[in-house]
Design an enzyme around this catalytic site. Structure first.
Site, PDB file in Angstrom:
ATOM      1  N   SER A 117      -4.572 -47.660 -19.093  1.00 47.51           N
ATOM      2  CA  SER A 117      -3.503 -48.492 -18.567  1.00 47.51           C
ATOM      3  C   SER A 117      -2.143 -47.857 -18.834  1.00 47.51           C
ATOM      4  O   SER A 117      -1.114 -48.438 -18.505  1.00 47.51           O
ATOM      5  CB  SER A 117      -3.548 -49.884 -19.208  1.00 47.51           C
ATOM      6  OG  SER A 117      -3.405 -49.787 -20.615  1.00 47.51           O
ATOM      7  N   HIS A 138      -9.034 -49.894 -13.799  1.00 50.38           N
ATOM      8  CA  HIS A 138      -8.442 -50.587 -14.937  1.00 50.38           C
ATOM      9  C   HIS A 138      -8.917 -52.037 -14.970  1.00 50.38           C
ATOM     10  O   HIS A 138      -8.527 -52.857 -14.140  1.00 50.38           O
ATOM     11  CB  HIS A 138      -6.913 -50.537 -14.850  1.00 50.38           C
ATOM     12  CG  HIS A 138      -6.242 -51.241 -15.980  1.00 50.38           C
ATOM     13  ND1 HIS A 138      -5.143 -52.054 -15.799  1.00 50.38           N
ATOM     14  CD2 HIS A 138      -6.529 -51.285 -17.307  1.00 50.38           C
ATOM     15  CE1 HIS A 138      -4.779 -52.555 -16.973  1.00 50.38           C
ATOM     16  NE2 HIS A 138      -5.598 -52.103 -17.891  1.00 50.38           N
ATOM     17  N   GLU A 150      -7.822 -52.976 -11.205  1.00 44.84           N
ATOM     18  CA  GLU A 150      -6.843 -52.136 -10.520  1.00 44.84           C
ATOM     19  C   GLU A 150      -7.454 -50.761 -10.300  1.00 44.84           C
ATOM     20  O   GLU A 150      -7.902 -50.121 -11.249  1.00 44.84           O
ATOM     21  CB  GLU A 150      -5.567 -52.016 -11.353  1.00 44.84           C
ATOM     22  CG  GLU A 150      -4.786 -53.314 -11.461  1.00 44.84           C
ATOM     23  CD  GLU A 150      -3.553 -53.188 -12.332  1.00 44.84           C
ATOM     24  OE1 GLU A 150      -2.511 -53.746 -11.963  1.00 44.84           O
ATOM     25  OE2 GLU A 150      -3.631 -52.532 -13.397  1.00 44.84           O
ATOM     26  N   ASN A 188       0.877 -54.619 -15.326  1.00 47.12           N
ATOM     27  CA  ASN A 188       1.671 -54.332 -16.526  1.00 47.12           C
ATOM     28  C   ASN A 188       3.116 -53.986 -16.196  1.00 47.12           C
ATOM     29  O   ASN A 188       4.024 -54.231 -16.992  1.00 47.12           O
ATOM     30  CB  ASN A 188       1.029 -53.212 -17.338  1.00 47.12           C
ATOM     31  CG  ASN A 188      -0.200 -53.679 -18.080  1.00 47.12           C
ATOM     32  OD1 ASN A 188      -0.375 -54.874 -18.323  1.00 47.12           O
ATOM     33  ND2 ASN A 188      -1.071 -52.754 -18.446  1.00 47.12           N
TER      34      ASN A 188
END
Length: 372
Positions: A117, A138, A150, A188
């Protein structure tokens, strides 16, 4: 039968292995540490038994899932794999070394996926004989519960490899959102203003209760400060510092002193017993709750537009990722449709006018938001 490899049997890796095994795939898994290999099957059995006891899983499905898991001692056992996912330590050298070793074992068309990540996928792929088969898958914690994955290819990843990773993961019940190989991927990165603007409000003298209560009134399941308390202030600080560095210290990823102070005091949230709000809960929504929510959503919407203009994803993909990854009631582009452009731009303009010189660029409207 499609065979999936998983390297790393910590909480994340074992959860990923369970996802694919439960979907009927043969899963080969290993870990560099013998104890993790030795107890992996027992840990998965315990997690599955809890679901059986709760009436959420049939005993036959539990048995079938466990039968699909094979623990091997060395990477040599990964030769049959069609897709290998690494969930090891977040260190570039370790991931590069692992994939370099796997290249000598798996077929040339085996897809190599990283669960990173924080590390650019292109950097992990650099130096490999077949960088075109490397991408990121991810998962979100816990992977057995969270629906979002992801999928981040780098510029040289073959579409065939992307399609294989997507198809296998979707067959495992996941919602796969393709995103660019950019710091933080979608969730994120776009989450930063949700926390950051709440911390800016806190610095201006607003209470944590007022801020979170305003977001609850706007339909969010958790306010930003309560979410920091849940995740851990130390984890949130590290993620924000990482994004700030990766994005060239841009003010949109400013590290607010209030967050640093929480970590310095050891007030990390639920895991320490004291956070911005924890153990308390937000009180009633303040009179200006709508203005607070509009301010935070304006910065969320702006960040989403900055990401969109960089390419590699879609507005629909960003909305889906934010709703599934953070349980948001709506994505940034859905929020844009709800508010309309004028109040958002007016909010950003007012924030920019009031900000200190070093933070003014934080509120510059992104292309696509300022104009079509």
């Amino acid at each position: 039968m499609t065979t999936i490899g998983v390297v790393g049997l910590g909480t994340m890796g074992l959860g990923i292995a369970q996802v694919y095994a439960a979907a009927g795939f043969q899963v080969i898994a290993t870990d560099a540490h013998e104890p993790a290999r030795a107890n992996a099957a027992a840990r998965m059995a315990e997690a599955l038994e809890a679901r059986v006891t709760a009436g959420k899983l049939a005993p036959e499905a539990r048995a079938a899932t466990l039968a699909n898991l094979m623990i091997v001692e060395t990477l040599a056992g990964f030769a049959p794999c069609d897709l290998v996912i690494e969930a090891i330590v977040e260190k570039l050298a370790a991931k590069q070394g692992l994939f370099a070793t796997l290249e000598g074992i798996v077929r040339p068309d085996c897809v190599l996926a990283t669960n990173t990540s924080s590390i650019p996928v292109r950097d992990i792929a650099a130096g490999l004989r077949h960088p075109e088969r490397v991408l990121a898958l991810h998962f979100f914690n816990p992977p057995t519960v969270m629906k979002l994955v992801e999928l981040a290819p780098h510029d040289g990843t073959l579409r065939k490899s992307i399609n294989i990773a997507r198809e296998i993961s979707e067959k495992s019940g996941k919602t796969v959102v393709e995103c660019p190989d950019r710091p933080g991927f979608i969730v994120n990165r776009c989450a930063r203003p949700f926390y950051g603007e709440a911390l800016a409000l806190l610095a201006e003298g607003r209470s944590a209760s007022d801020i979170d209560a305003a977001m609850l009134a706007a339909g969010y399941r958790l306010g930003p400060l309560s979410l920091i308390d849940l995740i851990g202030a130390d984890i949130n600080l590290a993620a924000t510092q990482g994004m700030r560095t990766a994005m060239g210290n841009h003010p949109r990823y400013h590290v607010f002193p209030a967050l640093e102070a929480q970590v310095a005091k050891g007030h990390l949230g639920r895991k320490s017993g004291q956070g911005f709000l924890h153990p308390a809960r937000p009180g009633p929504a303040p009179a200006d709750a709508e203005a607070i929510a509009l301010r935070i959503e304006a910065t969320l919407i702006n960040e989403a537009h900055w990401l969109l203009c960089e390419g590699g994803t879609t507005a629909e993909g960003i909305d889906t990722a934010m709703k599934l990854g953070l349980n948001f009631p709506r994505g940034p582009f859905e929020a844009l449709a709800r508010h309309g452009r004028p109040p958002l731009l007016a909010t950003l303009a007012a924030l920019q006018a009031a900000a200190s010189a070093d933070l003014k660029p934080r509120y510059t409207p992104a292309p696509g938001l300022a104009y079509d």
